[in-house]
Design an enzyme around this catalytic site. Structure first.
Site, PDB file in Angstrom:
ATOM      1  CD  GLU A 128     -16.867   0.607   1.793  1.00  0.00           C
ATOM      2  OE1 GLU A 128     -15.884  -0.364   2.325  1.00  0.00           O
ATOM      3  OE2 GLU A 128     -17.024   1.059   0.720  1.00  0.00           O
ATOM      4  CE  LYS A 152     -14.268  -3.703   1.985  1.00  0.00           C
ATOM      5  NZ  LYS A 152     -14.245  -2.490   1.331  1.00  0.00           N
ATOM      6  CB  CYS A 171     -17.112  -1.593  -0.874  1.00  0.00           C
ATOM      7  SG  CYS A 171     -16.240  -0.666  -2.096  1.00  0.00           S
TER       8      CYS A 171
END
Length: 345
Positions: free
Chosen positions: A51, A136, A170
């Site tokens: 990430e 994200k 994540c």
């Protein structure tokens, strides 16, 4: 997609566990290209990076108050990536040169606002094509001080030579509906990118958390997951902690990172890598997803779509939408400013 599912690829995957050259995007991209080249030399056809690997994670959100961290936001903004841009071009060229599919996390600058950064995953095809730009959806906890959430337009599965590929960053791998959205599109290869998290509460074992999430998605979806996590380099410790011994001790916590490859039974295909830098390799045979799916297919026969229904809004979101073309811009010497231009839709 049907053609891919009929031939069900066999390939070698690589999960990269490494640290960036902190807050240096050009040097970090160079490091990523070198790691990609190394993985390709070992036969990898899919390489997954951590990430926000370019140029690193904003650990100061966890160690400073918002006022103290504000100059660091500016520093990260200046070191972030434009899409399209030269850093992305270099990654695409490396993927094309070595014929590998690449998933890599970057900090992405908004083209419209100086206050917006995205935690973004790039999905790059083996021909160098930029297949996906996934932002994200929800920054986790202290991350909200840095990143703006994405929209549903990028929660999609991509057709690649290694099979139907989806990716989440994540904490998104804990989002049941996001994961189901990928599974329902036929995902058979899942890329999960993480950061080392030594700044969580003391009883939080990040290595275990990554393993649990990855095993859950692999087992529930009867697919293969390739999970890549960053590490904490001495350079990151020195930059973020300085002379603060408490922060230095925090950043040195063990079991803050885990990378590996998990199969459709939820078990690791090979021994995961914990904390240390390196590359984990494993051979993947997507045909091994068939028999487990017969037993328990949550996007097929093992569901009740007459009872449960998931609606996903995949509309791209922009700050402004014009229903008609605005008036033509006036010359700047008549108005003092350039006229309005149509926003990208």
């Amino acid at each position: 997609m049907r053609e891919q599912m009929e031939r069900l690829p066999r390939f070698k995957a690589a999960a990269v566990q490494s640290s960036p050259v902190f807050l240096d995007p050009a040097a970090t991209v160079d490091k990523a290209v070198a790691l990609l080249t190394e993985a390709a030399s070992h036969g990898a056809e899919l390489v997954v990076f951590p990430e926000v690997f370019v140029p690193g994670y904003p650990y100061w959100n966890w160690t400073m108050n918002p006022v103290q961290g504000s100059p660091w936001f500016e520093r990260l903004w200046r070191a972030s990536v434009d899409i399209p841009g030269p850093h992305v071009d270099a990654l695409r060229a490396a993927a094309r040169q070595h014929g590998v599919v690449v998933v890599i996390g970057v900090n992405e600058r908004s083209p419209r606002s100086l206050g917006v950064l995205y935690n973004t995953l790039l999905i790059i095809g083996s021909d160098g094509e930029l297949l996906g730009v996934h932002r994200k959806l929800v920054p986790t906890w202290a991350e909200k001080l840095t990143w703006t959430g994405g929209d549903g337009s990028s929660v999609k599965v991509h057709s690649t030579p290694v099979g139907p590929l989806g990716a989440l960053a994540c904490g998104e791998n804990t989002n049941t509906l996001a994961r189901f959205t990928l599974l329902a599109q036929g995902e058979l290869v899942h890329a999960a990118s993480y950061i080392a998290l030594p700044v969580a509460p003391e009883d939080y074992d990040m290595a275990d958390a990554i393993a649990v999430r990855t095993a859950a998605h692999s087992f529930e979806g009867k697919l293969f997951s390739v999970v890549a996590c960053s590490t904490i380099s001495p350079e990151i410790v020195d930059t973020v902690a300085g002379d603060d011994e408490d922060v230095r001790r925090m950043l040195a916590r063990p079991r803050s990172a885990l990378s590996g490859i998990f199969g459709p039974d939820g078990r690791p295909v090979t021994e995961p890598l914990v904390d240390d830098e390196g590359i984990v390799y494993a051979d993947i045979d997507l045909a091994k997803c068939i028999q487990p799916k017969q037993m328990h297919d949550i996007v097929g026969h093992y569901n009740r779509f007459d009872v449960f229904r998931l609606h996903v809004d995949n509309t791209p979101r922009t700050p402004v939408t014009f229903t008609t073309d605005p008036a033509p811009p006036l010359p700047s010497d008549e108005t003092g400013t350039a006229g309005a231009t149509k926003e990208e839709s």
